[in-house]
Design a protein around this motif. Structure first.
Motif, PDB file in Angstrom:
ATOM      1  N   LEU A 103     -71.308  49.544 -27.829  1.00 23.33           N
ATOM      2  CA  LEU A 103     -70.761  50.796 -27.315  1.00 23.33           C
ATOM      3  C   LEU A 103     -69.445  51.200 -27.979  1.00 23.33           C
ATOM      4  CD1 LEU A 103     -71.512  50.419 -23.496  1.00 23.33           C
ATOM      5  CD2 LEU A 103     -72.972  51.335 -25.317  1.00 23.33           C
ATOM      6  N   ILE A 104     -68.622  50.241 -28.347  1.00 21.21           N
ATOM      7  CA  ILE A 104     -67.311  50.562 -28.922  1.00 21.21           C
ATOM      8  C   ILE A 104     -67.326  50.516 -30.451  1.00 21.21           C
ATOM      9  CG2 ILE A 104     -64.862  49.988 -28.941  1.00 21.21           C
ATOM     10  CD1 ILE A 104     -65.986  51.036 -26.253  1.00 21.21           C
ATOM     11  N   LEU A 105     -67.923  49.481 -31.009  1.00 21.85           N
ATOM     12  CA  LEU A 105     -67.926  49.333 -32.467  1.00 21.85           C
ATOM     13  C   LEU A 105     -69.207  49.851 -33.118  1.00 21.85           C
ATOM     14  CD1 LEU A 105     -66.431  45.720 -32.797  1.00 21.85           C
ATOM     15  CD2 LEU A 105     -65.223  47.914 -32.738  1.00 21.85           C
ATOM     16  N   GLY A 106     -70.268  50.021 -32.326  1.00 23.26           N
ATOM     17  CA  GLY A 106     -71.584  50.291 -32.878  1.00 23.26           C
ATOM     18  C   GLY A 106     -71.705  51.551 -33.711  1.00 23.26           C
TER      19      GLY A 106
ATOM     20  N   ILE B 222     -71.582  51.025 -42.427  1.00 22.94           N
ATOM     21  CA  ILE B 222     -72.333  49.960 -43.109  1.00 22.94           C
ATOM     22  C   ILE B 222     -73.802  49.917 -42.694  1.00 22.94           C
ATOM     23  CG2 ILE B 222     -70.293  48.522 -43.491  1.00 22.94           C
ATOM     24  CD1 ILE B 222     -71.199  46.796 -41.106  1.00 22.94           C
ATOM     25  N   GLY B 223     -74.263  50.923 -41.969  1.00 22.69           N
ATOM     26  CA  GLY B 223     -75.663  50.952 -41.572  1.00 22.69           C
ATOM     27  C   GLY B 223     -76.033  49.870 -40.584  1.00 22.69           C
ATOM     28  N   ALA B 224     -75.073  49.465 -39.730  1.00 28.10           N
ATOM     29  CA  ALA B 224     -75.332  48.405 -38.755  1.00 28.10           C
ATOM     30  C   ALA B 224     -76.542  48.748 -37.896  1.00 28.10           C
ATOM     31  CB  ALA B 224     -74.110  48.193 -37.863  1.00 28.10           C
ATOM     32  N   THR B 225     -77.403  47.784 -37.664  1.00 31.60           N
ATOM     33  CA  THR B 225     -78.679  47.860 -36.933  1.00 31.60           C
ATOM     34  C   THR B 225     -79.726  48.687 -37.669  1.00 31.60           C
ATOM     35  OG1 THR B 225     -78.362  49.814 -35.477  1.00 31.60           O
ATOM     36  CG2 THR B 225     -77.408  47.714 -34.736  1.00 31.60           C
ATOM     37  N   GLY B 226     -79.502  48.950 -38.949  1.00 32.56           N
ATOM     38  CA  GLY B 226     -80.517  49.611 -39.753  1.00 32.56           C
ATOM     39  C   GLY B 226     -81.451  48.594 -40.386  1.00 32.56           C
ATOM     40  N   GLY B 227     -82.606  49.043 -40.857  1.00 27.61           N
ATOM     41  CA  GLY B 227     -83.581  48.151 -41.468  1.00 27.61           C
ATOM     42  C   GLY B 227     -83.043  47.489 -42.732  1.00 27.61           C
ATOM     43  N   THR B 228     -83.393  46.231 -42.938  1.00 21.00           N
ATOM     44  CA  THR B 228     -82.854  45.443 -44.049  1.00 21.00           C
ATOM     45  C   THR B 228     -83.345  45.909 -45.416  1.00 21.00           C
ATOM     46  OG1 THR B 228     -84.656  43.856 -43.751  1.00 21.00           O
ATOM     47  CG2 THR B 228     -82.587  43.392 -42.608  1.00 21.00           C
ATOM     48  N   ASP B 229     -84.525  46.515 -45.487  1.00 18.29           N
ATOM     49  CA  ASP B 229     -85.112  46.828 -46.796  1.00 18.29           C
ATOM     50  C   ASP B 229     -84.447  47.998 -47.495  1.00 18.29           C
ATOM     51  OD1 ASP B 229     -86.806  44.748 -46.296  1.00 18.29           O
ATOM     52  OD2 ASP B 229     -88.659  45.852 -46.657  1.00 18.29           O
ATOM     53  N   ARG B 230     -83.578  48.734 -46.806  1.00 19.37           N
ATOM     54  CA  ARG B 230     -82.849  49.829 -47.457  1.00 19.37           C
ATOM     55  C   ARG B 230     -81.542  49.344 -48.072  1.00 19.37           C
ATOM     56  NH1 ARG B 230     -85.551  54.181 -45.878  1.00 19.37           N
ATOM     57  NH2 ARG B 230     -86.515  54.119 -43.817  1.00 19.37           N
TER      58      ARG B 230
ATOM     59  N   MET C 134     -77.569  47.796 -47.512  1.00 19.86           N
ATOM     60  CA  MET C 134     -76.468  48.292 -46.678  1.00 19.86           C
ATOM     61  C   MET C 134     -76.191  49.747 -47.038  1.00 19.86           C
ATOM     62  SD  MET C 134     -72.593  46.768 -46.261  1.00 19.86           S
ATOM     63  CE  MET C 134     -73.188  45.170 -45.728  1.00 19.86           C
ATOM     64  N   THR C 135     -76.087  50.592 -46.019  1.00 20.91           N
ATOM     65  CA  THR C 135     -75.920  52.031 -46.258  1.00 20.91           C
ATOM     66  C   THR C 135     -74.601  52.536 -45.701  1.00 20.91           C
ATOM     67  OG1 THR C 135     -77.057  52.612 -44.192  1.00 20.91           O
ATOM     68  CG2 THR C 135     -78.420  52.381 -46.176  1.00 20.91           C
ATOM     69  N   ASN C 136     -74.212  53.717 -46.166  1.00 17.32           N
ATOM     70  CA  ASN C 136     -72.993  54.360 -45.704  1.00 17.32           C
ATOM     71  C   ASN C 136     -73.263  55.861 -45.636  1.00 17.32           C
ATOM     72  OD1 ASN C 136     -70.382  55.876 -46.118  1.00 17.32           O
ATOM     73  ND2 ASN C 136     -69.534  53.818 -46.008  1.00 17.32           N
ATOM     74  N   HIS C 137     -72.951  56.474 -44.487  1.00 17.28           N
ATOM     75  CA  HIS C 137     -73.253  57.895 -44.306  1.00 17.28           C
ATOM     76  C   HIS C 137     -72.286  58.814 -45.055  1.00 17.28           C
ATOM     77  CE1 HIS C 137     -76.238  56.740 -41.394  1.00 17.28           C
ATOM     78  NE2 HIS C 137     -76.476  57.996 -41.070  1.00 17.28           N
ATOM     79  N   TYR C 138     -71.218  58.256 -45.625  1.00 22.28           N
ATOM     80  CA  TYR C 138     -70.259  59.073 -46.362  1.00 22.28           C
ATOM     81  C   TYR C 138     -70.422  58.906 -47.877  1.00 22.28           C
ATOM     82  CZ  TYR C 138     -68.189  58.866 -41.723  1.00 22.28           C
ATOM     83  OH  TYR C 138     -67.995  58.914 -40.354  1.00 22.28           O
TER      84      TYR C 138
ATOM     85  N   TYR D  53     -72.361  51.755 -37.676  1.00 20.76           N
ATOM     86  CA  TYR D  53     -73.595  52.349 -38.200  1.00 20.76           C
ATOM     87  C   TYR D  53     -73.291  53.342 -39.319  1.00 20.76           C
ATOM     88  CZ  TYR D  53     -77.615  55.441 -38.528  1.00 20.76           C
ATOM     89  OH  TYR D  53     -78.649  56.211 -39.010  1.00 20.76           O
ATOM     90  N   LEU D  54     -72.294  54.200 -39.104  1.00 25.01           N
ATOM     91  CA  LEU D  54     -71.955  55.197 -40.114  1.00 25.01           C
ATOM     92  C   LEU D  54     -71.413  54.559 -41.388  1.00 25.01           C
ATOM     93  CD1 LEU D  54     -70.210  57.952 -37.942  1.00 25.01           C
ATOM     94  CD2 LEU D  54     -72.557  57.973 -38.839  1.00 25.01           C
TER      95      LEU D  54
END
Length: 285
Positions: free
Chosen positions: A73-76, A83-91, A93-97, A80-81
């Protein structure tokens, strides 16, 4: 509006579409993809076990629930934005910026921001940068406490609410995930969960403000073009035609959050499904 929340619009537009395409997909899912358990004493399961060994069974599982709630709730959302936390491993590490993968993806053709999306990500960054600069200037001129009280603090609350909403729409101790060979779009949609918010808000403000997205989320995943004023009708049709597959959980939201926080740590492969590993703690959830 997205920029005001420091969310790059086009990046979110793309990642949310990918989330719909690969809901409950272990390798390519875009949000709330669980950690695969390598062993009972490794990763999140090992850490949960350490909490129980250190604090005792009852207090340990409660402390673990608090810890998981804080992480999500606080760090999630910023995690996610960034380092792509909780995203699928096959992509990778992602970054929305930044549109390029931060690590080498296992499936390069499935990168999150392909082709023309890269330019769109940078366009979105302009709006986010402007808002971030304004917040920094605000803090410099009037002090960090004022900026946090009127902008930063409310932003944290909004982010926490967003994660709570989406986490519970796609996660529970008895809802499985699937690998690439067993996943399809309809299966993903049917593993989305509708939850009523009436016990948390008997006046209906939450459903009104959110256009009932939490109580009609399965329909949203069947077809995201359904307008909110038709979502209940679509939900009723899904209930009628798929009564044994439609997922609805009437558990009050705080109770559901507490159960998910304690019991959704890592999954193990059983047959063609990935299911949550709660061996030994089932009665504590």
């Amino acid at each position: 509006l997205h920029s005001l929340f420091l969310v790059p619009y086009y990046s979110w537009q793309r990642s949310h579409a990918v989330h719909h395409q690969y809901t409950n997909h272990m390798e390519l899912g875009e949000t709330h993809v669980p950690e695969p358990a390598e062993a009972d004493d490794a990763g999140s399961l090992g850490l949960r076990k350490s909490f129980l060994n250190l604090l005792g069974t009852t207090l340990g599982i409660q402390a673990w629930g608090v810890f998981q709630s804080f992480l999500h709730l606080i760090l999630g959302w910023p995690a996610y934005l960034l380092i792509g936390a909780t995203g699928g491993t096959d992509r990778g590490m992602t970054n929305h910026y930044w549109p390029n993968p931060l690590t080498t993806p296992k499936q390069p053709k499935k990168e999150l921001f392909p082709g023309n999306w890269k330019e769109k990500v940078f366009k979105s960054d302009v709006g986010v940068a402007a808002v971030a600069a304004a917040a920094i200037a605000w803090a410099a001129c009037n002090g960090v406490p004022q900026m946090m009280a009127l902008y930063g603090g409310p932003l944290i609350v909004v982010n926490a609410w967003l994660v709570l909403y989406t986490w519970l729409q796609h996660t529970d101790v008895d809802v499985p995930h699937y690998s690439q060979e067993n996943h399809n779009f309809v299966k993903g949609a049917l593993h989305t969960i509708d939850r009523p918010y009436d016990k948390l808000d008997p006046w209906g403000f939450i459903d009104f403000l959110h256009h009932k997205i939490g109580t009609t989320h399965v329909a949203h995943h069947f077809d995201s073009t359904i307008p909110h004023y038709k979502a209940q009708k679509a939900t009723d049709a899904i209930k009628e035609n798929f009564p044994d597959m439609y997922l609805y959980d009437p558990t009050p939201i705080p109770e559901a959050l507490w159960r998910v926080s304690k019991g959704c740590s890592a999954v193990e492969k059983r047959g063609d499904k990935w299911v949550w590993n709660n061996a030994g703690v089932e009665d504590l959830l």
